[in-house]
Design a protein around this motif. Structure first.
Motif, mmCIF file in Angstrom:
data_model
loop_
_atom_site.group_PDB
_atom_site.id
_atom_site.type_symbol
_atom_site.label_atom_id
_atom_site.label_comp_id
_atom_site.label_asym_id
_atom_site.label_seq_id
_atom_site.Cartn_x
_atom_site.Cartn_y
_atom_site.Cartn_z
ATOM 1 N N GLU A 232 0.835 -1.197 0.000
ATOM 2 C CA GLU A 232 0.000 0.000 0.000
ATOM 3 C C GLU A 232 0.875 1.254 0.000
ATOM 4 O OE1 GLU A 232 -2.281 -2.792 2.913
ATOM 5 O OE2 GLU A 232 -0.210 -2.424 2.333
ATOM 6 N N CYS A 233 0.522 2.202 -0.854
ATOM 7 C CA CYS A 233 1.175 3.521 -0.915
ATOM 8 C C CYS A 233 2.601 3.488 -1.463
ATOM 9 C CB CYS A 233 1.184 4.201 0.463
ATOM 10 S SG CYS A 233 -0.460 4.368 1.203
ATOM 11 N N LEU A 234 3.078 2.356 -1.948
ATOM 12 C CA LEU A 234 4.432 2.300 -2.491
ATOM 13 C C LEU A 234 4.437 2.681 -3.970
ATOM 14 C CD1 LEU A 234 5.978 -0.956 -0.962
ATOM 15 C CD2 LEU A 234 5.996 1.375 -0.051
ATOM 16 N N THR A 235 5.398 3.519 -4.375
ATOM 17 C CA THR A 235 5.584 3.864 -5.782
ATOM 18 C C THR A 235 6.415 2.769 -6.465
ATOM 19 O OG1 THR A 235 7.663 5.035 -5.429
ATOM 20 C CG2 THR A 235 5.619 6.299 -5.145
ATOM 21 N N ASP A 236 6.565 2.879 -7.787
ATOM 22 C CA ASP A 236 7.417 1.923 -8.482
ATOM 23 C C ASP A 236 8.865 2.040 -8.012
ATOM 24 O OD1 ASP A 236 7.875 4.372 -9.741
ATOM 25 O OD2 ASP A 236 7.054 3.737 -11.676
ATOM 26 N N TYR A 237 9.307 3.272 -7.720
ATOM 27 C CA TYR A 237 10.656 3.451 -7.192
ATOM 28 C C TYR A 237 10.794 2.791 -5.823
ATOM 29 C CZ TYR A 237 14.665 5.518 -4.912
ATOM 30 O OH TYR A 237 15.835 5.686 -4.212
ATOM 31 N N HIS A 268 -11.931 0.055 -8.363
ATOM 32 C CA HIS A 268 -12.877 -0.261 -7.305
ATOM 33 C C HIS A 268 -13.271 -1.732 -7.351
ATOM 34 C CE1 HIS A 268 -16.079 0.292 -4.399
ATOM 35 N NE2 HIS A 268 -16.913 -0.316 -5.227
ATOM 36 N N GLN A 269 -13.434 -2.256 -8.552
ATOM 37 C CA GLN A 269 -13.797 -3.661 -8.725
ATOM 38 C C GLN A 269 -12.724 -4.577 -8.131
ATOM 39 O OE1 GLN A 269 -16.506 -5.027 -10.092
ATOM 40 N NE2 GLN A 269 -15.853 -7.173 -10.263
ATOM 41 N N ASN A 270 -11.469 -4.165 -8.220
ATOM 42 C CA ASN A 270 -10.376 -5.009 -7.757
ATOM 43 C C ASN A 270 -10.047 -4.830 -6.282
ATOM 44 O OD1 ASN A 270 -8.578 -6.579 -10.005
ATOM 45 N ND2 ASN A 270 -9.801 -4.943 -10.895
ATOM 46 N N SER A 271 -10.466 -3.750 -5.679
ATOM 47 C CA SER A 271 -10.094 -3.473 -4.299
ATOM 48 C C SER A 271 -10.463 -4.577 -3.312
ATOM 49 C CB SER A 271 -10.699 -2.146 -3.846
ATOM 50 O OG SER A 271 -10.090 -1.073 -4.525
ATOM 51 N N PRO A 272 -11.661 -5.191 -3.426
ATOM 52 C CA PRO A 272 -11.990 -6.256 -2.463
ATOM 53 C C PRO A 272 -11.051 -7.445 -2.535
ATOM 54 C CG PRO A 272 -13.960 -5.478 -3.590
ATOM 55 C CD PRO A 272 -12.788 -4.891 -4.299
ATOM 56 N N LYS A 273 -10.337 -7.609 -3.640
ATOM 57 C CA LYS A 273 -9.426 -8.743 -3.793
ATOM 58 C C LYS A 273 -8.023 -8.406 -3.310
ATOM 59 C CE LYS A 273 -12.033 -10.324 -7.818
ATOM 60 N NZ LYS A 273 -11.978 -10.663 -9.254
ATOM 61 N N GLY A 274 -7.842 -7.223 -2.763
ATOM 62 C CA GLY A 274 -6.542 -6.868 -2.219
ATOM 63 C C GLY A 274 -5.729 -5.923 -3.067
ATOM 64 N N TYR A 275 -6.213 -5.576 -4.257
ATOM 65 C CA TYR A 275 -5.491 -4.645 -5.108
ATOM 66 C C TYR A 275 -6.111 -3.263 -4.918
ATOM 67 C CZ TYR A 275 -3.679 -8.896 -7.132
ATOM 68 O OH TYR A 275 -3.086 -10.111 -7.303
ATOM 69 N N LEU A 276 -5.326 -2.339 -4.411
ATOM 70 C CA LEU A 276 -5.905 -1.113 -3.896
ATOM 71 C C LEU A 276 -5.962 0.019 -4.906
ATOM 72 C CD1 LEU A 276 -4.206 -1.218 -0.397
ATOM 73 C CD2 LEU A 276 -6.463 -2.047 -1.051
ATOM 74 N N LYS A 277 -4.854 0.290 -5.588
ATOM 75 C CA LYS A 277 -4.830 1.381 -6.555
ATOM 76 C C LYS A 277 -3.628 1.184 -7.469
ATOM 77 C CE LYS A 277 -2.136 4.589 -3.720
ATOM 78 N NZ LYS A 277 -2.069 5.947 -3.151
ATOM 79 N N PRO A 278 -3.605 1.877 -8.603
ATOM 80 C CA PRO A 278 -2.444 1.746 -9.491
ATOM 81 C C PRO A 278 -1.158 2.187 -8.793
ATOM 82 C CG PRO A 278 -4.279 2.785 -10.643
ATOM 83 C CD PRO A 278 -4.675 2.710 -9.192
ATOM 84 N N VAL A 279 -0.081 1.465 -9.044
ATOM 85 C CA VAL A 279 1.221 1.850 -8.497
ATOM 86 C C VAL A 279 1.637 3.181 -9.117
ATOM 87 C CG1 VAL A 279 3.674 1.253 -8.381
ATOM 88 C CG2 VAL A 279 1.938 -0.530 -8.075
ATOM 89 N N GLU A 280 1.956 4.146 -8.277
ATOM 90 C CA GLU A 280 2.331 5.482 -8.748
ATOM 91 C C GLU A 280 3.711 5.451 -9.402
ATOM 92 O OE1 GLU A 280 3.289 9.899 -6.850
ATOM 93 O OE2 GLU A 280 2.159 8.413 -5.683
ATOM 94 N N HIS A 281 3.833 6.144 -10.521
ATOM 95 C CA HIS A 281 5.096 6.191 -11.262
ATOM 96 C C HIS A 281 5.936 7.359 -10.775
ATOM 97 C CE1 HIS A 281 8.034 5.773 -14.321
ATOM 98 N NE2 HIS A 281 7.601 6.734 -15.120
ATOM 99 N N ASP A 282 7.120 7.076 -10.258
ATOM 100 C CA ASP A 282 8.045 8.101 -9.772
ATOM 101 C C ASP A 282 9.261 8.106 -10.698
ATOM 102 O OD1 ASP A 282 9.727 9.812 -8.459
ATOM 103 O OD2 ASP A 282 9.668 8.772 -6.528
ATOM 104 N N GLU A 283 9.097 8.743 -11.850
ATOM 105 C CA GLU A 283 10.132 8.680 -12.886
ATOM 106 C C GLU A 283 11.428 9.355 -12.456
ATOM 107 O OE1 GLU A 283 10.609 9.314 -17.692
ATOM 108 O OE2 GLU A 283 8.829 10.070 -16.670
ATOM 109 N N ILE A 284 11.328 10.465 -11.760
ATOM 110 C CA ILE A 284 12.535 11.200 -11.370
ATOM 111 C C ILE A 284 13.410 10.352 -10.456
ATOM 112 C CG2 ILE A 284 13.382 13.184 -10.071
ATOM 113 C CD1 ILE A 284 10.977 14.757 -11.087
#
Length: 321
Positions: A232-237, A268-284
């Protein structure tokens, strides 16, 4: 020219998707599969007869098999809940467990079954022993057991594995795994659960050493979605940073990330299965870390479920090779 050698390390559904897409390419594939799963059918079989959990291995073998689909469906068949004795077990899990008991060697059992199933490539359990996953959380507490660890609403700081059959020794990967990493042109980590599918393999000391020594390009395929109990809350970096920290050096050369936007309805459809949100891209931060970034539309949405598009990922991997 000989085919390029590609080693894919992980477990879970994501590993099978990538292997299935790569098996028809001109590459020599080796799948290194985690053996710390202790939930579901695999966990029950592991507890009863003390063998390496077979579930992830079964799925990888199916992904690389060239048998007709109807035979693969039989291998994957899962008994219904009203069958009390067999409830929840996949037939393939029972076959793998039986062969392990017959040969008294899980690695040899998998090689024999790979021949029977006409597997195009190598399938290696990372260890011949069922390993125990341990985790320390950010608050300093420690827990053990893969299925147990992810039930806590706390951020995992670090993980390691122990071998219950070797009380005073570090766990070891089988020599074939170490040799495959040394000889590879590319080593792929993931996609899959960061703390429970990828890291349990790479924290094994001789695997960590092999990854530090190999001349292969080491590529991390970042998950598309965050996962409950793990990222949860982790970026790709952040994913990359955690991998390199567990490897004790900057080892990953390339990161493959999805940049296609995902509809909030699908999330939202995926959240009940444990997938919360898209992984944020931290390009810098990724660029500053010195890795090569491959970003693109790698998204495959089926019935509002989110997967990597195996064909697109395969093409990116082959371009990189």
């Amino acid at each position: 020219m000989s085919a390029k050698k590609v080693v894919v390390i992980g477990g879970g559904t994501g590993l099978s998707v990538i292997l299935n897409s790569l098996k028809d390419s001109d590459v020599e594939l080796t799948a290194v599969v985690t053996v710390s799963d202790d939930g579901g059918s695999s966990g029950i079989i592991r507890d009863y007869i003390n063998v390496v959990p077979p579930g992830d291995i079964r799925n990888v073998m199916v992904a690389l098999s060239t048998l007709p689909q109807d035979q693969l469906e039989l291998f994957q068949y899962r008994f219904k809940s009203q069958d009390d004795f067999f409830s929840g077990h996949a037939l393939g899990n029972l076959i793998i467990a039986a062969l392990s008991e017959m040969t008294n060697d899980m690695f040899e059992a998998i090689q024999y079954l790979s021949h029977l199933m006409k597997v195009d490539g190598n399938v290696y359990p990372v260890s011949n022993s069922p390993l125990i996953l341990n985790a320390q959380f950010e608050d300093g507490t420690v827990e053990s057991g893969e299925s147990h660890i992810v039930t806590f609403d706390k951020q995992i700081k670090t993980v390691w594995v122990t071998d219950p059959t070797q009380k005073n020794e570090q766990p070891k990967a089988v020599s074939e795994v170490v040799d495959a990493i040394h000889e590879a042109d590319m080593v792929i980590l993931g996609p899959g659960s960061l703390f429970t599918s990828i890291l349990p393999n790479v924290v094994i000391p001789n695997v960590r050493q092999a990854l530090a020594e190999t001349k292969a390009n080491i590529t991390y395929i970042c998950n598309i979605m965050t996962q409950a109990g793990e990222t949860e809350c982790l970026t790709d970096y952040n994913h990359l940073e955690i991998i390199n920290r567990h490897l004790k050096t900057r080892t990953v050369d390339t990161v493959l990330v999805n940049n296609r936007q995902i509809s909030p309805n699908v999330v939202h459809q995926n959240s009940p299965k444990g997938y919360l949100k898209p992984v944020e891209h931290d390009e810098i931060s990724l660029l500053n870390s010195g890795v090569k970034i491959i970003s693109g539309d790698f998204l495959d949405i089926k019935n509002k479920n989110i997967y990597h598009d195996g064909v697109k990922v395969r093409n990116a991997i082959l371009d990189l090779l």
